[in-house]
Structure formats: C-alpha cells, structure tokens
Design a protein around this motif. Structure first.
Motif, PDB file in Angstrom:
ATOM      1  N   UNK A  68       0.825  -1.216   0.000  1.00  0.00           N
ATOM      2  CA  UNK A  68       0.000   0.000   0.000  1.00  0.00           C
ATOM      3  C   UNK A  68       0.858   1.264   0.000  1.00  0.00           C
ATOM      4  N   UNK A  69       1.959   1.247   0.766  1.00  0.00           N
ATOM      5  CA  UNK A  69       2.833   2.417   0.802  1.00  0.00           C
ATOM      6  C   UNK A  69       3.515   2.631  -0.546  1.00  0.00           C
ATOM      7  N   UNK A  70       3.885   1.553  -1.203  1.00  0.00           N
ATOM      8  CA  UNK A  70       4.536   1.683  -2.506  1.00  0.00           C
ATOM      9  C   UNK A  70       3.557   2.124  -3.585  1.00  0.00           C
ATOM     10  N   UNK A  71       2.268   1.830  -3.386  1.00  0.00           N
ATOM     11  CA  UNK A  71       1.259   2.264  -4.357  1.00  0.00           C
ATOM     12  C   UNK A  71       1.135   3.785  -4.406  1.00  0.00           C
ATOM     13  N   UNK A  72       1.699   4.461  -3.395  1.00  0.00           N
ATOM     14  CA  UNK A  72       1.707   5.933  -3.420  1.00  0.00           C
ATOM     15  C   UNK A  72       2.430   6.427  -4.671  1.00  0.00           C
ATOM     16  N   UNK A  73       3.431   5.676  -5.102  1.00  0.00           N
ATOM     17  CA  UNK A  73       4.162   6.045  -6.322  1.00  0.00           C
ATOM     18  C   UNK A  73       3.222   6.064  -7.510  1.00  0.00           C
ATOM     19  N   UNK A  74       2.416   5.002  -7.642  1.00  0.00           N
ATOM     20  CA  UNK A  74       1.462   4.943  -8.757  1.00  0.00           C
ATOM     21  C   UNK A  74       0.397   6.022  -8.623  1.00  0.00           C
ATOM     22  N   UNK A  75      -0.048   6.274  -7.388  1.00  0.00           N
ATOM     23  CA  UNK A  75      -1.068   7.297  -7.164  1.00  0.00           C
ATOM     24  C   UNK A  75      -0.554   8.671  -7.602  1.00  0.00           C
ATOM     25  N   UNK A  76       0.658   9.003  -7.241  1.00  0.00           N
ATOM     26  CA  UNK A  76       1.186  10.318  -7.589  1.00  0.00           C
ATOM     27  C   UNK A  76       1.516  10.420  -9.074  1.00  0.00           C
ATOM     28  N   UNK A  77       1.773   9.278  -9.698  1.00  0.00           N
ATOM     29  CA  UNK A  77       1.924   9.319 -11.155  1.00  0.00           C
ATOM     30  C   UNK A  77       0.583   9.591 -11.825  1.00  0.00           C
ATOM     31  N   UNK A  78      -0.463   8.936 -11.326  1.00  0.00           N
ATOM     32  CA  UNK A  78      -1.787   9.144 -11.909  1.00  0.00           C
ATOM     33  C   UNK A  78      -2.254  10.583 -11.709  1.00  0.00           C
ATOM     34  N   UNK A  79      -1.889  11.172 -10.575  1.00  0.00           N
ATOM     35  CA  UNK A  79      -2.282  12.549 -10.300  1.00  0.00           C
ATOM     36  C   UNK A  79      -1.297  13.571 -10.867  1.00  0.00           C
ATOM     37  N   UNK A  80      -0.279  13.070 -11.547  1.00  0.00           N
ATOM     38  CA  UNK A  80       0.757  13.912 -12.166  1.00  0.00           C
ATOM     39  C   UNK A  80       1.621  14.645 -11.147  1.00  0.00           C
ATOM     40  N   UNK A  87      13.304  -8.933   7.343  1.00  0.00           N
ATOM     41  CA  UNK A  87      12.190  -9.288   6.461  1.00  0.00           C
ATOM     42  C   UNK A  87      11.510  -8.047   5.897  1.00  0.00           C
ATOM     43  N   UNK A  88      11.518  -6.943   6.649  1.00  0.00           N
ATOM     44  CA  UNK A  88      10.890  -5.715   6.149  1.00  0.00           C
ATOM     45  C   UNK A  88      11.581  -5.234   4.878  1.00  0.00           C
ATOM     46  N   UNK A  89      12.894  -5.444   4.758  1.00  0.00           N
ATOM     47  CA  UNK A  89      13.597  -5.113   3.515  1.00  0.00           C
ATOM     48  C   UNK A  89      13.067  -5.954   2.359  1.00  0.00           C
ATOM     49  N   UNK A  90      12.812  -7.227   2.661  1.00  0.00           N
ATOM     50  CA  UNK A  90      12.248  -8.120   1.642  1.00  0.00           C
ATOM     51  C   UNK A  90      10.868  -7.636   1.229  1.00  0.00           C
ATOM     52  N   UNK A  91      10.049  -7.240   2.210  1.00  0.00           N
ATOM     53  CA  UNK A  91       8.694  -6.771   1.911  1.00  0.00           C
ATOM     54  C   UNK A  91       8.723  -5.525   1.034  1.00  0.00           C
ATOM     55  N   UNK A  92       9.628  -4.600   1.334  1.00  0.00           N
ATOM     56  CA  UNK A  92       9.731  -3.378   0.529  1.00  0.00           C
ATOM     57  C   UNK A  92      10.182  -3.718  -0.885  1.00  0.00           C
ATOM     58  N   UNK A  93      11.199  -4.583  -0.992  1.00  0.00           N
ATOM     59  CA  UNK A  93      11.678  -4.972  -2.318  1.00  0.00           C
ATOM     60  C   UNK A  93      10.606  -5.644  -3.143  1.00  0.00           C
ATOM     61  N   UNK A  94       9.834  -6.544  -2.510  1.00  0.00           N
ATOM     62  CA  UNK A  94       8.759  -7.227  -3.224  1.00  0.00           C
ATOM     63  C   UNK A  94       7.679  -6.245  -3.656  1.00  0.00           C
ATOM     64  N   UNK A  95       7.346  -5.278  -2.802  1.00  0.00           N
ATOM     65  CA  UNK A  95       6.312  -4.302  -3.165  1.00  0.00           C
ATOM     66  C   UNK A  95       6.753  -3.454  -4.357  1.00  0.00           C
TER      67      UNK A  95
END
Length: 381
Positions: A200-212, A272-280
């Motif tokens: 969900x946190x990484x989806x912020x990247x896609x959200x801000x791309x969609x909003x320009x 493991x949190x590094x793994x989670x971030x990388x996977x996201x």
C-alpha cells in the motif's frame, strides 16, 4: 538529503492524515496477537468426570474409590446403577466404573475381576483411567499372593501399603509449546500485514503518477532516485514501528514468551521488512495502475503467506507444497525464528540471514531493472 527528508515528512503527513491509515498500519498487526491468544491462550487442562457404582461395599473397594478421587484432573462421583446409561449418553460423565459384588474377594484371591468400565469416548478416556486403576489393583493382588493365604500377614502388608512412609515427588515443567504456537501465529499474521503495508505504501508512487504529482516533483531539484529512496525509508519507518509495537505488546501486555531475546526477533523481522519493501517495488514495477498493483498483491501475497506456514504449521501440508515453501522468504523468516526459539545462536544461523538478505537484494535489483526499462516512468531510476 534535505530533499529526501522533505519527501519523507510529506509522505508520512499525507498518509497518516487519514485516521483509518493509523489503524491499518499501526494497530492491524495486533489482531494477530488476539487471534493467537484466543486460539492458544486458554487453559489446556481437561477435567475427566468419572462415575463410580459401588455394589461391593467392602474396604478394598472403598480404598480403591478413594485412590481414584486423589488423581489429578479427575473428578469422581458415585452414581446409581440405573442412571449409568443416562449419565454417559448425556455427556455428564466421561466414563463409569462399576465395582460388582465379589470385586474385593477376587482381588484378595490375586485374580482381580468383577469390575466393568463403560464409556462412549473410546481409548482416549478409558486408557488414562486404566493406566492408574489397574496398577493400583494389581499392587493389592500382588500383596495378596505374597501373603499366600495368611490373613494377618495380608492385613499388615496392606496397612503398610496404604500408610507407606515413602513418597513420590513430581514437578511440572512449564509447557513452552503454547507460547511457541502463539508466537508463530502472531508473527505469521505480522508478516502478512507487513507485506500488505509495504504494498500500500509503494502504491503511493502509482497514485502520484496518476495525479501527475510525481512528474511535477521531477521538474524540481528532486530526482527519481531521491523520490524512490524516500518511499523506501517511509516503508521502513512504518514497518519498524509495526515490529516494535507487536513485540512489545506480546511481551509486556500479554506476557507471551517468544523464546528468544527481543532484539533477536526484531532483527529478523526488520530484515524481512527489507524483503517486503523490495517485493512491493517489484509488484508496482510490473503494474501500470493501482488496480493492477492491487490484483498482483492479492495474487502473490495471499498464496505465498499460506504456503509458507504463517497461518498453520507447514508440517501439515503435503510434501510437494513443503518443498515449494522452501523457496519463499516468509518460510525462511519463520524457520529462522523457530531455530532461535530452539536455542540456536545468531552466529550459527548465518546461512539463514544470508538467504534472507539475498531475497531482499534480488527483489531490489529486479525492481531497479524494471523501473529503468519502464518508459512510462521516464527513466524512473
């Protein structure tokens, strides 16, 4: 560095401005503790209800009933013979022992008989009662055979047996399996929440791309690397808080013994949190919008979490699925924690840490490659 700090502050501010996100990111991991506490936190001792029908009315029979009443986790009550069937079928009694007339005489003759044990719950109940009852009766029968018909000698030997001066001391060991199960259940749920939070946190990247917003930021001195680094740091901050909150509440509020030091468990989960971030980041690198990213998360996270043993012991799964689980980072994380619970030192688990770190590096490298090849990000990295 100033730009990165501003991006981190801005992302955290926008994320936690919505109170629902506070609940989702910071308090959702605690649900795993409640689930584990409900599943494993109850008293595991079972009280066995035994009914006794005394038709013999002799001293030996009365002493035998007194012996049964002294057994731990056994509640003995005398019942009438006519009520036996009803008491058993209704579940009020787990089993009924009937001492028929002639029971004491058969024991004194060295050949115990005239005793019946009735139950509808099978060997799980009757086996426990028989193991203690038959041993006691056989001891009395042995005394009778040793007396060889000498009644005064039998009476003296029987009295000595009943009033024996030697005792057997027993000490109960703490059952660590319950705490281990509760820890595994909680950590398994935490792993799932961390993966979902990172997604969900990484989806912020896609959200801000969609909003320009993203492209406007790139027109400033902020570049794509700084933007991505800030997102990774925000992810790590959120998951670090999740790990520390969960482990602290487990230990201090619910008093769940995790079987290892606090910092050992925290180190494994932060790795493991590094793994989670990388996977996201890998997931969003293959997605063109948030809907696609959400679908990929559900397709990847849910099956792998289930296969890795986060919800149930991996040993209950077929061998073929257990082999698949060996290729999942969640499985290696849980296995590392299990080894620490069993007393292994951190240094002896260097291979586990190398493998976990390799998963993180592999995911980050794949994400970097995908972002660099993605034309829609305009050289995102």
């Amino acid at each position: 560095m100033k730009d990165v700090l501003w991006l981190i502050q801005n992302t955290l501010s926008k994320t936690f401005r919505n109170k629902k996100n506070i609940i989702m990111y910071l308090f959702m991991p605690l649900i795993g503790i409640f689930i584990a506490f409900i599943a494993y936190g109850g008293d595991q001792k079972a009280l066995l209800h035994v009914g006794v029908v005394n038709q013999d009315k002799s001293e030996v029979t009365n002493d035998t009933i007194h012996f049964l009443k002294g057994l731990e986790n056994v509640k003995v009550s005398e019942v009438d013979a006519v009520k036996v069937q009803d008491q058993i079928t209704s579940g009020k009694l787990d089993c009924v022992i009937t001492f028929e007339k002639g029971f004491s005489e058969s024991v004194l003759n060295g050949t115990p008989a005239h005793m019946q044990l009735s139950s509808i719950k099978g060997a799980a109940v009757t086996g426990f009662v028989k193991s203690y009852l038959y041993q006691y009766i056989n001891n009395i029968a042995t005394i009778s055979r040793a007396a060889d018909g000498d009644q005064p000698m039998f009476v003296q030997m029987y009295k000595d047996y009943q009033q024996s001066t030697f005792t057997l001391a027993t000490h109960s060991l703490a059952d660590s399996s319950k705490n281990k199960n509760m820890t595994n259940q909680t950590i398994g749920f935490l792993i799932m929440i961390m993966l979902m939070s990172a997604g969900n946190m990484s989806e912020i990247i896609l959200l801000e791309k969609e909003q320009r917003t993203y492209f406007r930021l790139l027109s400033t001195p902020i570049n794509a690397r700084k933007y991505l680094l800030s997102n990774v740091i925000v992810n790590m901050i959120v998951m670090t808080i999740q790990v520390f909150i969960t482990l602290t509440i487990m230990r201090n509020m619910f008093h769940i013994g995790i079987g290892m030091s606090f910092w050992e468990a925290a180190f494994v989960m932060l790795l493991f949190s590094l793994i989670a971030v990388g996977l996201s980041l890998v997931i969003i690198s293959f997605a063109n919008n948030r809907s696609a990213a959400g679908a990929l998360q559900n397709l990847i996270i849910t099956p792998t979490v289930m296969l890795s043993g986060c919800f149930w012991p991996v040993e209950v799964m077929p061998t073929s699925l257990q082999k698949i689980a060996e290729f999942l980072p969640q499985r290696w994380t849980l296995d590392t924690l299990t080894k620490l619970q069993e007393g292994s030192s951190m240094s002896s688990l260097y291979l586990h840490f190398v493998i976990l770190f390799a998963f993180a590096v592999a995911f980050f490298l794949l994400a970097v490659y995908r972002f660099s090849r993605n034309n829609t990000t305009q050289n995102f990295i």
